[in-house]
Scaffold this motif. Structure first.
Motif, PDB file in Angstrom:
ATOM      1  N   THR A   1       0.863   8.707  12.237  1.00 21.02           N
ATOM      2  CA  THR A   1       0.642   9.901  12.455  1.00 21.02           C
ATOM      3  C   THR A   1      -1.034   9.942  12.334  1.00 21.02           C
ATOM      4  N   SER A   2      -1.896   8.803  11.804  1.00 17.65           N
ATOM      5  CA  SER A   2      -3.007   8.913  11.964  1.00 17.65           C
ATOM      6  C   SER A   2      -3.700   7.340  12.263  1.00 17.65           C
ATOM      7  N   LYS A   3      -4.873   7.592  12.803  1.00 18.56           N
ATOM      8  CA  LYS A   3      -5.508   6.392  13.381  1.00 18.56           C
ATOM      9  C   LYS A   3      -5.885   5.173  12.513  1.00 18.56           C
ATOM     10  N   GLY A   4      -6.222   5.620  11.166  1.00 17.78           N
ATOM     11  CA  GLY A   4      -6.349   4.853  10.190  1.00 17.78           C
ATOM     12  C   GLY A   4      -6.008   5.382   8.862  1.00 17.78           C
ATOM     13  N   LEU A   5      -6.013   4.374   7.869  1.00 21.16           N
ATOM     14  CA  LEU A   5      -5.359   4.963   6.516  1.00 21.16           C
ATOM     15  C   LEU A   5      -6.123   4.098   5.611  1.00 21.16           C
ATOM     16  N   HIS A   6      -6.438   4.596   4.486  1.00 23.89           N
ATOM     17  CA  HIS A   6      -7.461   3.952   3.260  1.00 23.89           C
ATOM     18  C   HIS A   6      -6.169   3.836   2.182  1.00 23.89           C
ATOM     19  N   TYR A   7      -5.765   2.653   1.815  1.00 23.51           N
ATOM     20  CA  TYR A   7      -4.803   2.375   0.815  1.00 23.51           C
ATOM     21  C   TYR A   7      -5.501   1.919  -0.468  1.00 23.51           C
ATOM     22  N   LEU A   8      -5.383   2.244  -1.700  1.00 23.92           N
ATOM     23  CA  LEU A   8      -5.848   1.855  -2.904  1.00 23.92           C
ATOM     24  C   LEU A   8      -4.969   1.505  -3.856  1.00 23.92           C
ATOM     25  N   PRO A   9      -4.603   0.353  -3.873  1.00 28.42           N
ATOM     26  CA  PRO A   9      -3.542  -0.281  -4.865  1.00 28.42           C
ATOM     27  C   PRO A   9      -4.046  -0.433  -6.120  1.00 28.42           C
ATOM     28  N   ILE A  10      -3.551  -0.050  -7.251  1.00 30.52           N
ATOM     29  CA  ILE A  10      -4.269  -0.456  -8.876  1.00 30.52           C
ATOM     30  C   ILE A  10      -3.201  -0.983  -9.369  1.00 30.52           C
ATOM     31  N   ASP A  11      -3.611  -2.345  -9.919  1.00 35.22           N
ATOM     32  CA  ASP A  11      -2.683  -3.349 -10.473  1.00 35.22           C
ATOM     33  C   ASP A  11      -3.554  -4.109 -11.545  1.00 35.22           C
ATOM     34  N   ILE A  12      -3.005  -4.149 -12.657  1.00 36.93           N
ATOM     35  CA  ILE A  12      -3.728  -5.086 -13.862  1.00 36.93           C
ATOM     36  C   ILE A  12      -4.035  -6.497 -13.394  1.00 36.93           C
ATOM     37  N   SER A  13      -2.913  -6.943 -12.406  1.00 36.66           N
ATOM     38  CA  SER A  13      -2.970  -8.340 -12.144  1.00 36.66           C
ATOM     39  C   SER A  13      -3.564  -8.691 -10.715  1.00 36.66           C
ATOM     40  N   ALA A  14      -4.980  -8.967 -10.947  1.00 34.35           N
ATOM     41  CA  ALA A  14      -6.103  -9.331  -9.673  1.00 34.35           C
ATOM     42  C   ALA A  14      -5.265 -10.470  -8.802  1.00 34.35           C
ATOM     43  N   THR A  15      -4.453 -11.380  -9.281  1.00 30.12           N
ATOM     44  CA  THR A  15      -3.905 -12.232  -8.186  1.00 30.12           C
ATOM     45  C   THR A  15      -2.982 -11.704  -7.513  1.00 30.12           C
ATOM     46  N   MET A  16      -2.034 -10.795  -8.083  1.00 31.81           N
ATOM     47  CA  MET A  16      -0.831 -10.168  -7.352  1.00 31.81           C
ATOM     48  C   MET A  16      -1.544  -9.254  -6.356  1.00 31.81           C
ATOM     49  N   LEU A  17      -2.810  -8.399  -6.687  1.00 30.83           N
ATOM     50  CA  LEU A  17      -3.292  -7.619  -5.994  1.00 30.83           C
ATOM     51  C   LEU A  17      -3.886  -8.217  -4.641  1.00 30.83           C
ATOM     52  N   ARG A  18      -4.586  -9.520  -4.801  1.00 32.22           N
ATOM     53  CA  ARG A  18      -5.177 -10.090  -3.862  1.00 32.22           C
ATOM     54  C   ARG A  18      -4.145 -10.617  -2.785  1.00 32.22           C
ATOM     55  N   GLN A  19      -2.868 -11.131  -3.222  1.00 30.45           N
ATOM     56  CA  GLN A  19      -2.077 -11.588  -2.355  1.00 30.45           C
ATOM     57  C   GLN A  19      -1.159 -10.296  -1.670  1.00 30.45           C
ATOM     58  N   THR A  20      -1.084  -9.327  -2.276  1.00 29.12           N
ATOM     59  CA  THR A  20      -0.433  -7.993  -1.532  1.00 29.12           C
ATOM     60  C   THR A  20      -1.667  -7.651  -0.538  1.00 29.12           C
ATOM     61  N   ALA A  21      -2.833  -7.642  -0.887  1.00 26.45           N
ATOM     62  CA  ALA A  21      -3.860  -7.132   0.077  1.00 26.45           C
ATOM     63  C   ALA A  21      -3.980  -8.023   1.095  1.00 26.45           C
ATOM     64  N   ASP A  22      -3.885  -9.404   1.170  1.00 31.79           N
ATOM     65  CA  ASP A  22      -3.897 -10.254   2.288  1.00 31.79           C
ATOM     66  C   ASP A  22      -2.763 -10.146   2.981  1.00 31.79           C
ATOM     67  N   ARG A  23      -1.430  -9.746   2.480  1.00 29.74           N
ATOM     68  CA  ARG A  23      -0.075  -9.703   3.438  1.00 29.74           C
ATOM     69  C   ARG A  23      -0.299  -8.549   4.056  1.00 29.74           C
ATOM     70  N   LEU A  24      -0.685  -7.218   3.531  1.00 29.45           N
ATOM     71  CA  LEU A  24      -0.641  -5.903   4.088  1.00 29.45           C
ATOM     72  C   LEU A  24      -1.697  -6.037   5.176  1.00 29.45           C
ATOM     73  N   ASP A  25      -2.800  -6.732   4.934  1.00 24.08           N
ATOM     74  CA  ASP A  25      -3.930  -6.818   5.837  1.00 24.08           C
ATOM     75  C   ASP A  25      -3.576  -7.544   7.187  1.00 24.08           C
ATOM     76  N   ALA A  26      -2.690  -8.588   7.033  1.00 23.33           N
ATOM     77  CA  ALA A  26      -2.468  -9.220   8.220  1.00 23.33           C
ATOM     78  C   ALA A  26      -1.547  -8.405   9.278  1.00 23.33           C
ATOM     79  N   ARG A  27      -0.557  -7.691   8.436  1.00 23.16           N
ATOM     80  CA  ARG A  27       0.383  -7.026   8.840  1.00 23.16           C
ATOM     81  C   ARG A  27       0.116  -5.526   9.460  1.00 23.16           C
ATOM     82  N   TYR A  28      -0.893  -4.754   8.979  1.00 28.28           N
ATOM     83  CA  TYR A  28      -1.139  -3.748   9.448  1.00 28.28           C
ATOM     84  C   TYR A  28      -2.821  -3.401   9.645  1.00 28.28           C
TER      85      TYR A  28
END
Ligand code: AVI
Length: 326
Positions: A99-126
């Motif tokens: 429903t929108s052209k873009g979207l800002h997603y701000l995931p908060i997690d204590i694990s920087a490694t997990m965040l990086r992996q998730t961000a890379d995966r979502l970035d490639a997909r969306y």
């Protein structure tokens, strides 16, 4: 996905073990389940046929994502507390992106490694998703997220904060009120908070979910003893304890314990002492509170929110509640 925790300092871990095992009844904090092995075991739990929570919540997100998108409108940024792998969140993000052209997603997690992996995966997909990972404890992370959203002039003007997976169930009631109150301070009246709650139901279904036939929950429970042995020089003999998980109806919670088989003394080098166990004595390792629609309402009101909507599945096993600040 459960909250993820940093590799705890051995001193803090030893202090908590000393405090938890040095008193009666004995207990250990559930956060100590989650080292890399424990987080993997938790992921495996979510795939067990008896563990209905994750599947049911994902089904609710699939079913109600369009309604949530409609309710939140176009100008929304999504903030997630304890995002982990963001697997379920993707369902909602996809719907909001439609429903929108873009979207800002701000995931908060204590694990920087997990965040990086998730961000890379979502970035490639969306490609249309703008991701700002925030490696931080929840409250400080939300404060940062609200500042970033407010500063971003052309982006959204409101936040949808997610706290999924029934992670709130692992907190004592008073603790969850304090937690929500502290988050409430960083929200504006136009923001909203979507929380997953596991609901009270047939006791046999609840008990089965924490006693899966494949024994994954049992291994998860024992992981805390494995950690004490490897990280704190503990001498726990796994064969001398059994996994126990049952629904305590009076308290409205699943309790997980490790029960001693006979009397024994267990030394833990980092605590510089041994702990005495009587026969059948247990270590309470986790509580998982099960809510009712009334207790969700009570929690919301006590923490300064109102329940805007609650979505439940057809069996009323799980609820996704949308809270708005009062
Ligand atoms: C992370 N949390 C919501 C899970 C629960 O169901 O309370 C942790 C868990 N413990 C045993 N199985 C799953």
């Amino acid at each position: 996905m459960p909250p993820t925790f940093p590799d705890s300092h051995p001193e803090a871990f030893a202090r908590d073990v000393l405090a938890g095992l040095g008193t009666s009844p004995k207990s250990l904090k559930p956060k100590y389940f989650y080292d890399a092995a424990g987080s993997e075991l938790f992921e495996e739990i979510t795939r067990q046929p008896e563990y209905y929570l994750t599947r049911t919540e994902a089904g609710l997100l699939r079913q109600y994502a369009p309604v949530l998108s409609e309710l939140m409108g176009k100008g929304v940024s999504v903030v997630e507390l304890g995002s982990g792998s963001s697997a379920k969140t993707a369902i909602l993000l996809e719907s909001l992106l439609e429903t929108s052209k873009g979207l800002h997603y701000l995931p908060i997690d204590i694990s920087a490694t997990m965040l990086r992996q998730t961000a890379d995966r979502l970035d490639a997909r969306y490609p249309a998703l703008d991701i700002t990972p925030i490696a931080s404890p929840y409250e400080a992370g939300l404060k940062r997220a609200s500042t970033l959203v407010a500063e971003d002039a052309q982006a959204a003007d409101r936040m949808l904060v997610l706290f999924l997976g029934s992670s709130i169930g692992n907190m004592e009631y008073d603790e969850s009120v304090q937690f929500l109150k502290s988050l409430r301070e960083h929200l504006e009246p136009r923001d909203a908070f979507l929380i997953g709650f596991d609901l009270q139901k047939d006791v046999a279904i609840l008990n089965a979910a924490y006693n899966d036939a494949a024994g994954v929950t049992e291994r998860f429970n024992f992981n805390v003893l494995a950690r004490i042995n490897t990280e704190l020089g503990g001498e726990f003999d796994r064969q001398r304890f059994v996994h126990q998980a049952f629904y305590n109806e009076a308290a409205g919670r699943i309790e997980m314990h490790l029960r001693s088989q006979g009397r024994q003394q267990v030394a833990v080098a980092a605590c510089q002492r041994s702990f005495a166990f009587s026969a059948e004595e247990t270590i309470h390792t986790e509580s998982s509170y099960k809510y009712t629609l009334a207790s969700i309402e009570r929690l919301a009101v006590s923490a300064g929110f109102r329940v805007r909507e609650t979505f439940t599945d057809e069996k009323s096993w799980f609820a996704l509640s949308l809270f708005t600040p009062v």
